[in-house]
Enzyme design. Structure first.
Site, PDB file in Angstrom:
ATOM      1  N   ASP A 195      -4.359  -0.225   2.746  1.00 58.96           N
ATOM      2  CA  ASP A 195      -3.488   0.942   2.875  1.00 58.96           C
ATOM      3  C   ASP A 195      -2.486   1.021   1.724  1.00 58.96           C
ATOM      4  O   ASP A 195      -1.404   1.580   1.860  1.00 58.96           O
ATOM      5  CB  ASP A 195      -2.746   0.889   4.214  1.00 58.96           C
ATOM      6  CG  ASP A 195      -1.876  -0.362   4.348  1.00 58.96           C
ATOM      7  OD1 ASP A 195      -2.090  -1.317   3.574  1.00 58.96           O
ATOM      8  OD2 ASP A 195      -0.980  -0.385   5.219  1.00 58.96           O
ATOM      9  N   ASP A 250       2.885   1.580   0.192  1.00 60.79           N
ATOM     10  CA  ASP A 250       2.182   0.887   1.277  1.00 60.79           C
ATOM     11  C   ASP A 250       2.505   1.607   2.584  1.00 60.79           C
ATOM     12  O   ASP A 250       3.677   1.889   2.887  1.00 60.79           O
ATOM     13  CB  ASP A 250       2.650  -0.569   1.343  1.00 60.79           C
ATOM     14  CG  ASP A 250       1.903  -1.355   2.391  1.00 60.79           C
ATOM     15  OD1 ASP A 250       0.757  -1.738   2.127  1.00 60.79           O
ATOM     16  OD2 ASP A 250       2.477  -1.579   3.478  1.00 60.79           O
ATOM     17  N   LEU A 251       1.469   1.929   3.367  1.00 56.41           N
ATOM     18  CA  LEU A 251       1.681   2.609   4.649  1.00 56.41           C
ATOM     19  C   LEU A 251       2.272   1.637   5.663  1.00 56.41           C
ATOM     20  O   LEU A 251       1.873   0.473   5.734  1.00 56.41           O
ATOM     21  CB  LEU A 251       0.364   3.175   5.181  1.00 56.41           C
ATOM     22  CG  LEU A 251      -0.323   4.242   4.318  1.00 56.41           C
ATOM     23  CD1 LEU A 251      -1.579   4.736   5.027  1.00 56.41           C
ATOM     24  CD2 LEU A 251       0.615   5.389   4.008  1.00 56.41           C
TER      25      LEU A 251
END
Length: 821
Positions: free
Chosen positions: A480, A437-438
């Site tokens: 994301d 996950d960004l």
């Protein structure tokens, strides 16, 4: 008749005037006899004719000589003759001689007087040969007539000298022409022929009469029973000089056959036109699999003209291979002819055109059967689906891939993950699953726009792909979030690749206009083995591990272990999601309120406040801790639904009850989350509920946290401005928890500051916290904002707050929470 014998005249003697008769009778060769009931006189010729002696004949009843079939007729004629009636004097009689031989006689009878009594005198001539000839001819004619009837043929004869046309009796049934009539004559018959066929008939007749051979043709004739098709065959009969004197022939009624042929031809023409006009290729073969027809579409798709393909084996014209392996496919026509059923080619087929070009096709073959069910050929129908196949591939790709990054999507990722779980359980293979996950991706979207966010996702996709092996799987799972599957990977190698991914993302920079964004990612790692469980369990474990990595400081990875306490806490939050949904379904949410009292000596002039907040009943009916389910609801974006429920339920309850009496003046504060404030539609929802309830906006106060207001500053500012314009008031909760709080106060236009409870609880024993409380209160007053101290648990704290001058206090020292109603 036997040898001639002398006949002795017998019976009563004739008169003197009749002696000449005896002399004549005995000398003539014609049989003569005189009779009444019996023979009275017979001459020698009669004896020879019958084979009986004269003595045997005299006195014999006349009718006994007749054939049994004729005896009744003879007796009737004799009765009529002597009764004075006049039957036909000449008739033919079938008799039986003494030796048993049957003969035909022509009898002529007249009346004479013998001894003054009437008697019959007859002559008899043997006509056996003629009669047998007539009978034979009649039988021959009957046989011919019967044969004609069986064959459906009418015999005819045209007398060229008299121009008469004679038809057999069967003509009345076939053509409606009576056989005994003289109509139609030759010319009239010709005139009855259809105008288009008359030249053919005239030419055929002239050719035959002029010395040619027999003629044969088919013509249409107008008959009393309607137009008929006749198959005519004729021959000229000539005299000794070679001149045609008559013509004979037969005519077959072929109307039914011709109509059937016409119908078949029309049907075939319609079929040909239909096959030529449809969009599918059609190839027809005979029972041996050799081509006998191609429609224009088949010609175009195969590259073969029908004239060129005729008689060739069908596989020479229809050359099909498998689309993937390009292996020749079996002859569906051969199989159809052998098995006698419809055959469809499996899989994806390519038709190789004569010039080398290719078409994706879909085809089937069906057998052709005759009336008795025998297979006489096959019809192959195929359709060009090249464009459709391309669309199918594109749709298949779209269904399995993310449109923005080109990576596989969650659905395809889960299919591959399921395969890994199966091979791990059945074959003992070991794989790794990453959930990445960004960090701060929302910041890029909010500050630079979604185009910048999309560009970041595409660049991160390239960065991640460069770190993975050829057989590894990278997918975009949504937003994301990315997923990675490393097949046949041991834990150490998986940890190294995880660190490579984290480092590569952290080293990347997004340049957007004049701005540069740093990027980082949090990663959850799960090893997949025999005991990993199902797909839901491993995905949940990876998600929880990613959450732990993010909560532990971000830009790092976390490896899930079965006894992982941090992940267990994450699982606890995830379990609350199910419990929250169930509480909604079972209506186990409740509203509570807690009084907020003014602290100034003249506090009676300040309106009392009351905070409304939500509580949830657990499965046993007890109150669940807000600190347990509220964070879970916020993390999994369920809090907007909860806020909507609170607004609706609070307004409805206040509209029903005595809590908003005009004499009490209490203002009720409804708690709202930052996620709800950030939703564009939430303001419209609040306005709609406020209008529907009928509550005066001045009695409603909305409480939002400082962090929520700062995170959604633009929306929070508008939300506050719109509702304040109606008369609503606002409380900024947990003020002081952020170092930048004071910088935003001038933009928020709130009515109350609620001092963070962490400062209030320790202010009696900690001078710094007391100073912070005092500073917040002082700034609030400078800006015209009332202050509220929360978490006031004892009287010492209450006295300290009064000393500082804080306007309101809330806590157990004032009043505990209680149900709203």
């Amino acid at each position: 008749m036997g040898e001639p014998r002398e006949a002795t005249p017998a019976g009563p003697p004739l008169g003197e005037t009749e002696q000449w008769f005896r002399t004549l009778a005995e000398t003539t060769s014609t049989a003569i006899f005189v009779y009444r009931d019996t023979f009275l006189y017979v001459n020698r010729a009669c004896v020879e004719l019958t084979g009986y002696d004269a003595a045997e004949l005299l006195g014999m009843e006349v009718w006994r000589l007749a054939h049994p079939d004729f005896q009744p007729a003879v007796r009737e004629r004799m009765r009529a003759r002597f009764a004075g009636q006049s039957p036909t004097p000449s008739w033919e009689l079938r008799v039986i001689r003494k030796d048993g031989v049957e003969r035909w006689m022509e009898i002529n009878v007249g009346m004479v007087a013998m001894d003054g009594v009437p008697a019959a005198m007859a002559t008899a001539i043997d006509v056996t040969e003629r009669k047998l000839g007539e009978l034979a001819l009649r039988e021959s004619g009957e046989r011919l007539e019967l044969a004609g009837r069986v064959a459906g043929a009418v015999t005819w004869e045209w007398n060229l000298l008299t121009d008469e046309l004679t038809l057999s009796s069967y003509a009345d049934e076939v053509l409606g022409f009576p056989a005994e009539s003289e109509w139609p004559t030759g010319p009239r018959f010709t005139a009855a022929v259809h105008a288009d066929d008359q030249p053919l008939l005239v030419a055929a007749l002239q050719g035959c009469l002029g010395g040619g051979e027999d003629f044969m043709l088919e013509i249409r004739v107008a008959t009393p029973v309607g137009e008929r098709w006749l198959s005519e065959r004729g021959r000229a009969v000539r005299d000794a000089a070679g001149t045609a004197i008559r013509m004979i022939g037969v005519a077959h009624d072929v109307t039914r056959q011709k109509l059937a042929q016409q119908a078949l031809a029309e049907e075939r023409e319609r079929a040909q036109v239909t096959l030529a006009s449809i969009g599918d290729g059609v190839i027809r073969t005979d029972s041996g699999g050799f081509v006998d027809y191609l429609n224009p579409v088949a010609e175009r798709l195969t590259g073969w003209l029908a004239s060129e393909a005729m008689g060739l084996p069908v596989y020479s014209v229809f050359n099909v291979v498998d689309e993937i392996g390009r292996r020749p496919l079996f002859s569906s026509v051969d199989r159809c002819l052998k098995e006698g059923r419809v055959i469809e080619l499996p899989g994806r087929s390519l038709l190789l055109r004569r010039d080398g070009s290719e078409f994706a096709i879909r085809d089937s073959v069906a057998p052709i059967r005759d009336g008795e069910g025998r297979i006489t050929g096959a019809v192959l129908v195929f359709k060009d689906v090249t464009e459709l196949r391309g669309m199918e591939r594109e749709m298949s790709w779209v269904a399995r891939h993310d449109a923005l990054t080109g990576l596989i999507n969650r659905r395809e990722f889960e299919n591959r993950l399921q395969f890994c779980l199966r091979t791990a359980a059945e074959e003992g293979r070991e794989h790794a699953l990453f959930y990445l996950d960004l960090d701060e991706f929302k910041l890029v979207n909010d500050t630079a726009g979604h185009l910048a966010g999309d560009e970041l996702l595409k660049q991160v996709t390239a960065v991640l792909s460069a770190c993975l092996r050829k057989g590894d799987t990278l997918a975009r799972l949504g937003g994301d979030e990315f997923g990675v599957i490393l097949e046949d990977t041991e834990p150490a190698r998986a940890r190294a690749i995880a660190q490579d991914l984290i480092s590569a993302v952290n080293a990347h920079r997004l340049v957007w206009g004049e701005r540069i964004f740093e990027v980082s990612a949090s990663l959850g790692q799960v090893m997949i083995g025999k005991a990993s469980g199902d797909m839901g369990q491993v995905l949940s474990a990876a998600d929880a591990a990613c959450y732990v990595a993010k909560e532990s400081g971000r830009n790092r990875s976390h490896l899930y272990q079965p006894d992982d306490t941090l992940v267990a806490e994450r699982y606890g939050e995830m379990q609350w999601i199910h419990r929250i949904h169930k509480a909604f379904d079972e209506e186990r949410f409740r509203l509570y309120r807690q009084a907020i009292e003014p602290l100034a000596p003249d506090g009676a002039a300040e309106p009392p406040l009351s905070e409304i907040f939500i509580r949830m009943l657990d499965e046993q009916g007890g109150l669940a801790s807000p600190g347990a389910f509220i964070p879970a609801a916020e993390r999994y974006h369920l809090i907007p639904s909860i806020d909507r429920w609170v607004v609706h339920a609070a307004f409805a309850s206040l509209a029903r009850g005595p809590l908003v009496r005009a004499d009490c003046g209490t203002c009720f504060a409804v708690n709202l989350s930052g996620q709800s404030i950030g939703e564009a539609s939430f303001l419209d929802y609040v306005l709609s509920e406020l209008t529907a309830s009928g509550i005066a906006p001045e009695r409603i106060c909305f409480e939002i946290t400082e962090t929520a207001a700062v995170a959604n500053l633009a929306r929070a500012t508008r939300f506050i401005a719109v509702l304040k314009s109606l008369g609503c008031r606002f409380v900024l909760d947990d003020f002081g928890s952020g170092l930048s709080s004071f910088a935003y106060l001038k933009n928020l236009r709130v009515d109350f500051l609620k001092i963070d409870g962490e400062f209030v609880r320790g202010m009696v024993d900690d001078s710094v916290q007391r100073a912070l409380v005092a500073s917040i209160h002082q700034i609030g007053h400078v800006m015209g904002i009332k202050t509220i101290a929360e978490s006031v648990e004892n009287q010492e704290t209450l006295r300290a707050l009064r000393t500082i001058g804080v306007d309101y206090a809330q806590g157990y020292a004032i009043a505990p929470p209680e149900p709203l109603e």
